[in-house]
Write an enzyme that holds these catalytic residues in place. Structure first.
Site, PDB file in Angstrom:
ATOM      1  N   ARG A 184       9.356  12.406  11.164  1.00 17.13           N
ATOM      2  CA  ARG A 184       9.193  11.029  10.684  1.00 17.13           C
ATOM      3  C   ARG A 184       8.421  10.189  11.700  1.00 17.13           C
ATOM      4  O   ARG A 184       8.460   8.960  11.663  1.00 17.13           O
ATOM      5  CB  ARG A 184      10.570  10.425  10.388  1.00 17.13           C
ATOM      6  CG  ARG A 184      11.295  11.134   9.232  1.00 17.13           C
ATOM      7  CD  ARG A 184      12.599  10.444   8.883  1.00 17.13           C
ATOM      8  NE  ARG A 184      13.629  10.685   9.875  1.00 17.13           N
ATOM      9  CZ  ARG A 184      14.503  11.699   9.836  1.00 17.13           C
ATOM     10  NH1 ARG A 184      14.451  12.576   8.841  1.00 17.13           N
ATOM     11  NH2 ARG A 184      15.416  11.832  10.768  1.00 17.13           N
ATOM     12  N   CYS A 204      -7.094  -4.961  11.548  1.00 15.22           N
ATOM     13  CA  CYS A 204      -6.455  -5.387  10.294  1.00 15.22           C
ATOM     14  C   CYS A 204      -5.545  -4.296   9.751  1.00 15.22           C
ATOM     15  O   CYS A 204      -4.411  -4.564   9.368  1.00 15.22           O
ATOM     16  CB  CYS A 204      -7.512  -5.750   9.251  1.00 15.22           C
ATOM     17  SG  CYS A 204      -8.417  -7.256   9.628  1.00 15.22           S
ATOM     18  N   SER A 225      -3.791  -7.910   7.198  1.00 14.94           N
ATOM     19  CA  SER A 225      -4.630  -8.900   6.533  1.00 14.94           C
ATOM     20  C   SER A 225      -5.637  -8.168   5.669  1.00 14.94           C
ATOM     21  O   SER A 225      -6.334  -7.276   6.156  1.00 14.94           O
ATOM     22  CB  SER A 225      -5.345  -9.757   7.589  1.00 14.94           C
ATOM     23  OG  SER A 225      -6.301 -10.614   6.994  1.00 14.94           O
ATOM     24  N   ASN A 235     -11.166  -0.253   2.425  1.00 15.63           N
ATOM     25  CA  ASN A 235      -9.970   0.301   3.059  1.00 15.63           C
ATOM     26  C   ASN A 235      -9.312   1.364   2.191  1.00 15.63           C
ATOM     27  O   ASN A 235      -8.860   2.403   2.692  1.00 15.63           O
ATOM     28  CB  ASN A 235      -8.965  -0.810   3.358  1.00 15.63           C
ATOM     29  CG  ASN A 235      -9.523  -1.931   4.199  1.00 15.63           C
ATOM     30  OD1 ASN A 235      -9.254  -3.098   3.933  1.00 15.63           O
ATOM     31  ND2 ASN A 235     -10.317  -1.613   5.207  1.00 15.63           N
ATOM     32  N   ILE A 266      -7.798 -13.629  -1.382  1.00 15.80           N
ATOM     33  CA  ILE A 266      -9.148 -13.757  -1.918  1.00 15.80           C
ATOM     34  C   ILE A 266      -9.727 -15.049  -1.351  1.00 15.80           C
ATOM     35  O   ILE A 266      -9.139 -16.125  -1.502  1.00 15.80           O
ATOM     36  CB  ILE A 266      -9.142 -13.813  -3.456  1.00 15.80           C
ATOM     37  CG1 ILE A 266      -8.628 -12.487  -4.034  1.00 15.80           C
ATOM     38  CG2 ILE A 266     -10.543 -14.115  -3.993  1.00 15.80           C
ATOM     39  CD1 ILE A 266      -8.418 -12.506  -5.535  1.00 15.80           C
ATOM     40  N   TYR A 267     -10.857 -14.935  -0.664  1.00 15.06           N
ATOM     41  CA  TYR A 267     -11.502 -16.134  -0.124  1.00 15.06           C
ATOM     42  C   TYR A 267     -11.976 -17.027  -1.267  1.00 15.06           C
ATOM     43  O   TYR A 267     -12.383 -16.540  -2.327  1.00 15.06           O
ATOM     44  CB  TYR A 267     -12.676 -15.752   0.776  1.00 15.06           C
ATOM     45  CG  TYR A 267     -12.257 -15.269   2.137  1.00 15.06           C
ATOM     46  CD1 TYR A 267     -11.860 -16.170   3.122  1.00 15.06           C
ATOM     47  CD2 TYR A 267     -12.242 -13.915   2.452  1.00 15.06           C
ATOM     48  CE1 TYR A 267     -11.456 -15.735   4.375  1.00 15.06           C
ATOM     49  CE2 TYR A 267     -11.846 -13.470   3.703  1.00 15.06           C
ATOM     50  CZ  TYR A 267     -11.454 -14.388   4.659  1.00 15.06           C
ATOM     51  OH  TYR A 267     -11.049 -13.964   5.897  1.00 15.06           O
ATOM     52  N   ALA A 321     -16.696 -13.606   5.677  1.00 14.18           N
ATOM     53  CA  ALA A 321     -16.111 -14.675   6.484  1.00 14.18           C
ATOM     54  C   ALA A 321     -15.944 -14.166   7.909  1.00 14.18           C
ATOM     55  O   ALA A 321     -15.295 -13.146   8.126  1.00 14.18           O
ATOM     56  CB  ALA A 321     -14.765 -15.098   5.905  1.00 14.18           C
TER      57      ALA A 321
END
Length: 322
Positions: A184, A204, A225, A235, A266-267, A321
């Site tokens: 584990r 992130c 994030s 990702n 969502i920006y 961003a």
């Protein structure tokens, strides 16, 4: 219909409908949910979104860059990958070596000022050319700090740790999966409490745990994030690719990729783009091919990894961003 892709679209709609309006570091503003999860059954197909084109070449070159233990962007630029440019570029324009036009808030200004956008592109082209062709410049401005590849392959130990000065987490992980598959502790981490907060962009996707059951290898990744329109599709594909590659080198079939995200946002300047994506039809998921002749996780090249039968809607551009 792909449940793998549908859950991404459903979560996007939920963020739009229920997300809290929050400020953020970049000054752009977001709609945000906290603590979300998606589960991707990789037997269904490779989860490269089809409601917009996702450029797989960027995903595989970035992952190979991580696996090299690299944190200098030259390798990425050599493969026409500009994902990390802005953070290294920011380091240059904030240094006393930079003598060009004022680049303050270049990310936002380049979106709203057409004349500035041209100036920004000129300076960015100079920067990229220097990284590629000037070794001294590359050494000074090409590094982006103690992130992913560096942390994965050469985690620096302290004076209390016996043995080597660095830890190769990935090599150790491969050995652990082969030798103690029921462990584990099959962990890969990219968050160093001492050094990560000082990086240009602190990691992130910070923690991955591998899991073996019934002859299949699964992976859960925790992301602190998630830029849901631009970053999260990359990702999803990147960690699914990593899972496939690790499974191939440890003798297991692939199971699930489980994607857990903290601040899932969502920006505000991506709302129109993701609304357009939500209106589009899905296509059948593609397949992944890995060269079976490759005998080590660290020996894969760009030519050893291919996506097959990828049919998608067109790409949708959106600002990053920074």
């Amino acid at each position: 219909m792909s449940q793998n892709e549908q859950q991404y679209l459903d979560l996007a709609q939920k963020i739009l409908d229920e997300g809290s309006h929050k400020g953020d570091r970049t000054g752009t503003g977001t709609r945000s949910l906290f603590g979300t999860q998606m589960r991707f059954n990789l037997a269904e197909g490779f989860p490269l979104l089809t409601t917009k084109k996702v450029f797989f070449g960027l995903i595989k070159s970035e992952l190979l860059w991580f696996l090299r233990g690299d944190n200098n962007i030259r390798f990425l630029l050599e493969h026409n990958n500009h994902i990390w440019d802005e953070w290294a570029f920011k380091k240059w324009i904030e240094s006393d070596k930079y003598t060009g036009p004022d680049m303050t808030n270049f990310g936002l200004r380049s979106q709203t000022d057409e004349n500035f956008a041209k100036i920004y592109k000129e300076q960015k082209d100079i920067f990229v050319n220097n990284i590629l062709n000037d070794d001294e410049f590359k050494e000074e401005f090409g590094y982006i700090g103690n992130v992913y590849g560096k942390l994965w392959r050469s985690w620096e130990t302290n004076s209390l740790t016996a043995g080597d000065e660095t830890v190769d987490q990935v090599a150790r992980l491969i050995d652990q999966i082969k030798e103690t598959p029921n462990s584990r502790r099959l962990i890969l981490t990219a968050w160093n409490a001492e050094t990560t907060p000082q990086a240009p962009l602190p990691s992130c996707h910070v923690l991955s745990q591998f899991y073996v059951a019934d002859g299949k290898l699964s992976l859960q990744m925790y992301q602190r994030s998630g830029d849901f329109f631009l970053g999260v599709p990359f990702n999803i594909a990147s960690y699914s690719l990593l899972l496939h590659m690790v499974a191939a080198q440890t003798g297991y079939e692939v199971g699930e990729f489980i994607h857990t995200i903290g601040d899932t946002h969502i920006y505000n300047n991506h709302v129109d783009q993701i609304t357009e994506q939500l209106s589009r039809p899905m296509h059948k998921l593609p397949k992944l091919w890995l060269n079976p002749e490759v005998k080590s996780l660290f020996d894969y090249t760009m030519d050893d990894i291919k996506i097959l039968d990828y049919d998608s809607e067109p790409a949708i551009k959106a600002p990053v961003a920074v």
